[in-house]
Design a protein around this motif. Structure first.
Motif, PDB file in Angstrom:
ATOM      1  N   LEU A   1       0.841  -1.195   0.000  1.00 40.44           N
ATOM      2  CA  LEU A   1       0.000   0.000   0.000  1.00 40.44           C
ATOM      3  C   LEU A   1       0.876   1.245   0.000  1.00 40.44           C
ATOM      4  N   ASP A   2       0.577   2.164  -0.876  1.00 45.17           N
ATOM      5  CA  ASP A   2       1.290   3.444  -0.963  1.00 45.17           C
ATOM      6  C   ASP A   2       0.752   4.359   0.136  1.00 45.17           C
ATOM      7  N   TRP A   3       1.374   4.284   1.313  1.00 42.83           N
ATOM      8  CA  TRP A   3       0.859   5.044   2.454  1.00 42.83           C
ATOM      9  C   TRP A   3       0.993   6.550   2.243  1.00 42.83           C
ATOM     10  N   ILE A   4       2.070   6.982   1.606  1.00 44.32           N
ATOM     11  CA  ILE A   4       2.245   8.426   1.384  1.00 44.32           C
ATOM     12  C   ILE A   4       1.138   8.940   0.467  1.00 44.32           C
ATOM     13  N   GLY A   5       0.897   8.228  -0.638  1.00 40.38           N
ATOM     14  CA  GLY A   5      -0.179   8.623  -1.540  1.00 40.38           C
ATOM     15  C   GLY A   5      -1.532   8.567  -0.864  1.00 40.38           C
ATOM     16  N   SER A   6      -1.747   7.562  -0.015  1.00 40.00           N
ATOM     17  CA  SER A   6      -3.020   7.429   0.688  1.00 40.00           C
ATOM     18  C   SER A   6      -3.265   8.611   1.613  1.00 40.00           C
ATOM     19  N   VAL A   7      -2.237   8.997   2.355  1.00 41.03           N
ATOM     20  CA  VAL A   7      -2.384  10.136   3.274  1.00 41.03           C
ATOM     21  C   VAL A   7      -2.618  11.430   2.499  1.00 41.03           C
ATOM     22  N   LEU A   8      -1.888  11.614   1.411  1.00 36.53           N
ATOM     23  CA  LEU A   8      -2.025  12.846   0.633  1.00 36.53           C
ATOM     24  C   LEU A   8      -3.433  12.983   0.037  1.00 36.53           C
ATOM     25  N   VAL A   9      -3.950  11.912  -0.590  1.00 43.40           N
ATOM     26  CA  VAL A   9      -5.269  12.015  -1.216  1.00 43.40           C
ATOM     27  C   VAL A   9      -6.361  12.108  -0.146  1.00 43.40           C
ATOM     28  N   GLY A  10      -6.211  11.378   0.967  1.00 45.10           N
ATOM     29  CA  GLY A  10      -7.220  11.431   2.022  1.00 45.10           C
ATOM     30  C   GLY A  10      -7.272  12.790   2.692  1.00 45.10           C
ATOM     31  N   ALA A  11      -6.106  13.318   3.075  1.00 48.99           N
ATOM     32  CA  ALA A  11      -6.066  14.620   3.737  1.00 48.99           C
ATOM     33  C   ALA A  11      -6.480  15.738   2.786  1.00 48.99           C
ATOM     34  N   GLY A  12      -6.040  15.665   1.532  1.00 50.92           N
ATOM     35  CA  GLY A  12      -6.409  16.695   0.559  1.00 50.92           C
ATOM     36  C   GLY A  12      -7.903  16.739   0.312  1.00 50.92           C
TER      37      GLY A  12
END
Length: 537
Positions: free
Chosen positions: A219-230
């Motif tokens: 799982l791309d955790w950095i991408g997940s956090v960025l899209v979720g927070a954005g």
């Protein structure tokens, strides 16, 4: 020589060994449709709770006086948490298994419903609503599970069914919510949702098999956090901009922060070794056009659901009498005298004075019925002729209904006729849109692909509601009161009551959004050949 890579290619011959997902090709029709029914009923809890709980906002607010004007957060938090978690949960479904993630979402929903039914703390109530919101990903994940399990010939029809459900949410929820709250309290809604999931969770676990398709990727955790927070920050701004002030610096921080994070997400995905979703796939017109139409069409869908119900429940006599009684209490003047002295400014010709039950009986139940049939019909139409045809028809009809609403909304018969026509387009849109994503993305990215569609649809609903709020707030219903000292009269805005002109402008704005959808659906190259159930890419 030039090649159009976006046009739907001729369906390929199926490979000799394609059943890597556990597809039920040899199963009996009884088993196939039993599994489909359980998945649909399982995922339908999301629109069911939304339509039931949204009718009880006022009653909930009375039990939580500390919430004040923030009572609307019981609805806002659904879009906020749901929008932030849907892409992550969709990707986890691709990695870990769609049945497992659906089961996990249902447990979170069950826990949230139980908290809301029991708590007397506003903070804990919002925690419960946030847990319920994680189930927003269920519809997207369920579509992926259907793609993996259903025989290919049934996939377009099945996707159409799950897009509009069996009518439990749209048809039954208005009557059910009214009956529960009339006989008990708003807490009975959450007890009903708790019991609903307690019954369905074991049935789902026992009846529905897990897909064999699990992508071997981290799982791309950095991408997940960025899209979720954005997504979360942008949705906070869209949901609260009117209350905070659209141009306030403190409000802009949320919008700018959300945009920056979403741009950072895209840039990160271009470089990530294992991106949450292939950016090249997002850019292809067969995906990007469907996402764009999802944004603009859900502006219309969000506004229609809000506006028709709001307008129909306004009662001019109740509003006027309430204002007169308020002035009488403040001034000590007889209400009979004030009736002659006060002048109400603004046309409320749309006001029907319906209760929730009357609204369901006269309009919303009838609107729901055609969508139950047009969603599956769009899937079958797409299997025979291509999905672009029902998609385009849905957008044309939806746009025309916005024009009709703008011109005719003065009686319940007018609203009923227009809403039935709109219901046809509503079901057809969802049946076609979800199938287009199935046709557009590889099966390994079905969960995240459908989740990205769900995310853009959430944004569309939020944008549409924000536009509605901005327009009607500029057209308040007013009362003009003479001065007791002989000075100029005082004009007072009546809170949360808006003139006919404001609502008319809202519908014209949505017609413009619909026109954008029509143009995009007209030019799209995808969906011009018969749907295959997901074998094109």
């Amino acid at each position: 020589m030039s090649v159009n890579v976006d046009a739907s290619p001729v369906p390929p011959d199926p490979p000799a060994e394609e059943n890597v997902t556990g597809r039920l090709e040899g199963a009996s029709k009884a088993r196939v449709f039993t599994i489909l029914a359980v998945i649909v009923l399982f995922s339908e809890v999301v629109p069911l709770q939304y339509s039931m709980v949204s009718t009880a906002v006022q009653k909930v607010g009375m039990d939580f006086p500390s919430a004040g004007d923030n009572v609307s957060w019981m609805i806002i938090i659904l879009g906020l948490v749901g929008g932030a978690t849907t892409p992550i949960l969709g990707k986890l479904a691709d990695l870990l298994g769609k049945k497992l993630v659906l089961f996990s979402c249902s447990i979170a929903f069950l826990a949230g419903s139980l908290i809301c039914a029991l708590t007397h703390s506003w903070a804990m109530f919002l925690v419960g609503r946030g847990l319920e919101a994680t189930a927003f990903a269920m519809a997207a994940i369920a579509a992926g599970l259907i793609r993996d399990l259903m025989p290919r010939k049934y996939v377009p029809l099945s996707i159409g069914v799950i897009a509009t459900g069996f009518g439990v949410s749209a048809l039954a929820s208005p009557f059910l919510a009214g009956w529960l709250t009339d006989h008990w309290s708003w807490r009975s809604i959450f007890w009903f949702l708790t019991i609903y999931m307690l019954v369905l969770i074991p049935v789902f676990w026992l009846v529905v098999p897990e897909t064999k398709l699990k992508v071997h990727q981290k799982l791309d955790w950095i991408g997940s956090v960025l899209v979720g927070a954005g997504a979360a920050l942008a949705l906070v701004y869209l949901s609260n901009g009117q209350q905070w002030g659209w141009g306030r610096f403190t409000a802009y921080i949320y919008l700018v922060g959300g945009i920056v994070l979403l741009v950072a997400f895209y840039q990160w995905e271009l470089r990530a070794p294992e991106p949450i979703m292939d950016p090249k796939l997002l850019r292809t017109p067969r995906v990007s056009i469907v996402l764009a139409i999802g944004l603009f069409s859900n502006m219309i869908i969000g506004v229609q659901a809000y506006a028709v119900a709001y307008m129909a429940q306004i009662d001019k006599q109740v509003v006027d009498n309430g204002v007169i009684q308020g002035f009488a209490a403040q001034s000590g003047t007889s209400p009979d005298i004030l009736r002659q002295a006060l002048v109400f400014d603004g046309d409320l010709g749309y006001a029907l004075g319906f209760s929730l039950m009357a609204l369901a009986v006269h309009i919303t139940a009838w609107q729901a019925i055609p969508g139950m049939f047009s969603g599956p019909a769009a899937g079958e139409w797409g299997k025979r002729k291509g999905l672009r045809q029902p998609y385009l028809v849905a957008m044309v009809v939806m746009t025309l209904t916005m024009v009709m609403y703008a011109l005719w909304h003065g009686s319940w018969v007018q609203l009923l006729i227009i809403s039935i026509i709109y219901g046809i387009a509503f079901g057809m849109y969802y049946g076609a849109a979800n199938n287009l994503i199935v046709e557009a993305v590889p099966q390994e990215q079905q969960g995240i692909g459908a989740s990205m569609l769900g995310l853009t649809q959430s944004f569309g609903s939020a944008v549409g509601t924000a536009i509605l709020t901005a327009i009607v707030s500029a057209h308040p219903y007013q009362v003009i009161a003479p001065s007791a000292t002989g000075g100029p009269p005082t004009t007072v805005d009546i809170p949360q009551v808006y003139t006919d002109q404001g609502w008319t402008m809202v519908f014209w704005a949505m017609a413009a959004a619909g026109l954008v959808c029509v143009v995009l659906a007209w030019i799209m190259r995808a969906g011009r050949t018969p749907a295959t159930g997901g074998t094109l890419h």
